[in-house]
Design a protein around this motif. Sequence first.
Motif, short mmCIF file in Angstrom:
data_model
loop_
_atom_site.label_atom_id
_atom_site.label_comp_id
_atom_site.label_asym_id
_atom_site.label_seq_id
_atom_site.Cartn_x
_atom_site.Cartn_y
_atom_site.Cartn_z
N UNK A 172 61.62 30.47 5.85
CA UNK A 172 62.44 29.84 6.89
C UNK A 172 63.91 30.20 6.69
N UNK A 173 64.34 30.23 5.42
CA UNK A 173 65.72 30.64 5.13
C UNK A 173 65.98 32.05 5.66
N UNK A 188 65.63 31.83 9.78
CA UNK A 188 66.63 31.04 10.51
C UNK A 188 68.04 31.45 10.12
N UNK A 189 68.32 31.51 8.81
CA UNK A 189 69.70 31.80 8.41
C UNK A 189 70.05 33.26 8.61
N UNK A 222 71.05 32.58 12.60
CA UNK A 222 72.44 32.12 12.47
C UNK A 222 73.38 33.32 12.36
N UNK A 273 64.72 21.66 4.74
CA UNK A 273 64.39 22.07 6.10
C UNK A 273 65.32 21.41 7.12
N UNK A 311 68.65 22.90 7.12
CA UNK A 311 68.69 24.18 7.86
C UNK A 311 68.74 23.93 9.35
N UNK A 331 75.96 25.50 14.11
CA UNK A 331 76.50 26.81 14.46
C UNK A 331 76.52 27.01 15.97
#
Lengths: 202, 100
Positions: free
Chosen positions: A56-57, A60-61, A65, B63, B66, B73
């Motif tokens: 997920x990091x 998503x990041x 992002x 989670x 995040x 953002x």
Amino acid sequence: MYEFIAFYVFAISTTILFLITVMSKNVLYAMTSLAAGMVMISGFFFLLGADFLGVVQLIVYVGAVMALYAFAMMFFDATKDIKEKHSNPALVFLLGGLMALVFVVIFSAPIIGENIEALYPVGGAAELVANAYGPGMIAGNTHDVGHILFTKYLVPFELAAVMLLVAMIAGIILAGKKMDHSLTTNDDEYEYEDEILKEESK
Amino acid sequence: MIGISHYLILSGLLFSIGFIGVLRRRNLLMLFFATEVMLNAVNIAFAAIGSYYGDLSGQMFAFFVIAVAASEVAVGLGLLIVLYKKYGSLDLEVIANMKG
């Protein structure tokens, strides 16, 4: 042994990359090193056995992002170096150093609550998985996470969904106004050209 | 097996790096980067403590952190674009209109 090597490689590279993020004058360098540092951070999650969190990091990041930041940078002048006026740089580093010291002391102090029991222990989905897929099937981290997320954390999950929807609408409304006007180039020329085009079409 | 203190000290160091960034940056976009660094540092601490106790709650909180960061953002960049349209700059010295 390999775990030690991996941990220290990830730790040193994240620290250096995030220092570049914080100290760099160029937005492009800062953003790239931030993205690279986040990839390294997902390495910690894999080391800690939180596979799903690591993926997920990454998605998503590093994916979403950072892509959002990259798109936003196109609205601003990214090639110019940022000039920042620092009124008192020594004070900043003194405060930051004190913060670092306090954090390290707090975190390295012995944990007082020794008899903490796991509320949602790892491997909670083992029985469920064994029932569904037959014995011998081992519940992985993703099974556990799904089991906990959709039972114990269902309400926060739904609230997070609503929050993301609100954020999406807010982002569209805030950024979407006057999208046909360029921010960085001179607007007057384009309006003039538009007027010429309109007159020609008449 | 690496002790939990290694992860926690690393998390503290990364959080302090982000904190120094928040203190010294005068550009709003760079300030956002520094907050991302701080959020990531906290995520490491959550995951480490969770795995140390064999508990999944740490991962769950990571989670949600995040998710909050993603929506932050989205809204924050919309606000930055509006500010840039209004002032033509993202420098806090230019944007600040309350002189204290």
